[in-house]
Write a protein that holds these residues in place. Structure first.
Motif, PDB file in Angstrom:
ATOM      1  N   LEU A  41       0.833  -1.206   0.000  1.00 16.80           N
ATOM      2  CA  LEU A  41       0.000   0.000   0.000  1.00 16.80           C
ATOM      3  C   LEU A  41       0.869   1.258   0.000  1.00 16.80           C
ATOM      4  N   HIS A  71       1.814   4.362  -3.441  1.00 19.43           N
ATOM      5  CA  HIS A  71       1.678   5.813  -3.405  1.00 19.43           C
ATOM      6  C   HIS A  71       2.873   6.526  -4.025  1.00 19.43           C
ATOM      7  N   TYR A 109       2.415   7.498  -7.562  1.00 16.15           N
ATOM      8  CA  TYR A 109       0.991   7.316  -7.302  1.00 16.15           C
ATOM      9  C   TYR A 109       0.354   6.455  -8.390  1.00 16.15           C
ATOM     10  N   ILE A 164      -3.060   0.990  -5.573  1.00 14.27           N
ATOM     11  CA  ILE A 164      -3.550   1.406  -4.249  1.00 14.27           C
ATOM     12  C   ILE A 164      -4.831   0.673  -3.908  1.00 14.27           C
ATOM     13  N   ASP A 175      -5.238  -1.885  -0.857  1.00 14.92           N
ATOM     14  CA  ASP A 175      -6.258  -1.613   0.172  1.00 14.92           C
ATOM     15  C   ASP A 175      -7.113  -2.848   0.424  1.00 14.92           C
TER      16      ASP A 175
END
Length: 423
Positions: free
Chosen positions: A56, A60, A63, A68, A72
């Protein structure tokens, strides 16, 4: 400090208030393999959770919305597995039941659910933020699409123009439908008006430069068309407009505009496409792209006949600009740019005239012809006859030719000689 007997009595009293269905040590000793397996699963789950969290964080930088979202989901899945292990342990190893009003197990479960709820809230906010980012990206992409469409249209115009001005693609038609113009007599009439205005506009700087150079304007007007009786001295400007028009329209009745162009295929569609391609463009910009195009050759040839070399020498004190034009160039001087506006107007009118089927016919009016309201229009409106014995006005100058377009007559513009201004 209590005696030893009192302490024992108090401990027995406190123990009487609690019920232990199964001591912790006893429950763990009953099935040590299950406990060991459970602990192993917990460690494995924690390792997986740590790995998911690292994924995770990595998603980022840089990005990456897709990574992501995947990370998650993996973190949430591992948290759920950990929660299930905790529930499994509690179900098989219940805590001692407390007679206290507060149920610690229920409170712990409530706290756990609240923690999960907070996690979901964080995820929801994150998803909402991502949705907003996506919306911003969509708006930005829509603006980019609009800008790209505008650039595409401009490029297509330039490509069409280059194609129409080249020998191989002069007959190409506008198949994409970017130009929506109806080919009507009203359209042609509007460009006749625009051409007449362009002649008038170019005559102003020409006359002003003649004045500045010390020219005798009366003699110059008389040399263009002698013995014209002007109602006012200021009307001699029409002699210069007439001369400009005669030079610019010479060869208009020919499809080639009296220019020698090898291997040129001309069709109604190609004429109309050339009209469409040039009408919204600055003539100097177009000549910068194709200086030796048909339009470029037209501009050079007309400039050399409209602006006489004696004129140019008196205007500028040298022949540099004329030599530059004769060498195939198109100077960016204000005077030449003013001429290009006139050249563009006449060129567009010619392209438009041969877009019709049958083609528009041009007609001229000779000096001395009787004035006809059907075929002629006076450039000065408030004139009246001087000689009552000769009530028919006579043409002194043709300022602008007339046109036949189908069954419609577009009147020629004339200056009537021997008239006087009505009071």
């Amino acid at each position: 400090m209590l005696p030893t007997g009192a302490k024992d009595s108090q401990l027995r009293e406190n123990n009487s208030q609690k019920v232990h269905p199964q001591p912790m040590e006893e429950a763990m000793n009953q099935n040590p393999e299950a406990v060991e397996a459970l602990i192993s699963k917990i460690f494995t789950n924690i390792s997986s959770l740590k790995s998911a969290y690292i994924q995770l964080q990595a998603a980022h930088t840089p990005y990456n919305p897709d990574k992501i979202q995947t990370a998650d989901k993996l973190v949430i899945s591992e948290l759920k597995n950990l929660s299930e292990l905790k529930h499994f342990y509690r179900e098989n190893n219940p805590k001692p039941v407390c007679v206290s009003p507060q149920d610690s197990r229920l409170a712990a479960e409530i706290q756990e659910q609240q923690s999960l709820l907070k996690t979901y809230e964080v995820m929801v906010k994150k998803f909402q933020s991502e949705i907003q980012n996506k919306d911003s990206e969509i708006l930005q992409m829509q603006r980019q699409i609009e800008e790209a469409n505008q650039k595409r249209i401009k490029l297509e115009k330039n490509l069409k123009l280059r194609g129409l001005l080249s020998k191989d693609s002069e007959g190409s038609a506008d198949e994409n439908g970017f130009f929506h113009v109806d080919l009507t007599p009203d359209l042609f009439l509007s460009y006749v008006e625009a051409t007449f205005k362009a002649i008038h506009d170019f005559s102003k700087p020409l006359i002003n430069m003649m004045k500045a150079a010390g020219w005798d304007l009366d003699a110059a007007a008389n040399s263009i068309e002698p013995n014209v009786v002007y109602a006012k001295r200021a009307h001699k400007k029409y002699a210069f407009e007439s001369n400009i028009c005669q030079q610019m329209f010479s060869g208009f009745q020919q499809e080639s505009f009296a220019m020698k162009v090898d291997d040129l295929t001309l069709t109604k569609e190609s004429f109309f496409n050339q009209f469409l391609a040039l009408r919204e463009m600055d003539p100097l910009d177009m000549l910068g792209q194709s200086p030796d195009s048909v339009f470029g050759k037209f501009c050079r040839s007309k400039y050399l006949v409209v602006v006489h070399q004696k004129m140019e020498a008196s205007f500028f004190g040298n022949m540099d600009q004329r030599n530059y034009v004769m060498g195939g160039g198109h100077p960016r001087t204000p005077f030449y740019q003013a001429f290009l506006k006139l050249a563009k107007a006449v060129w567009l009118l010619h392209r438009l005239a041969y877009s019709f089927d049958p083609s528009v016919k041009v007609f001229q009016v000779k000096r001395g012809s009787e004035f006809s309201e059907v075929y002629m229009e006076s450039v000065v409106k408030n004139l009246m006859i001087v000689d009552e014995n000769d009530p028919k006005p006579k043409v002194g100058l043709m300022v602008m030719p007339g046109f036949w377009i189908g069954g419609t007559v577009i009147q020629s513009r004339v200056y009537l000689s021997g008239m006087k201004v009505a009071e």
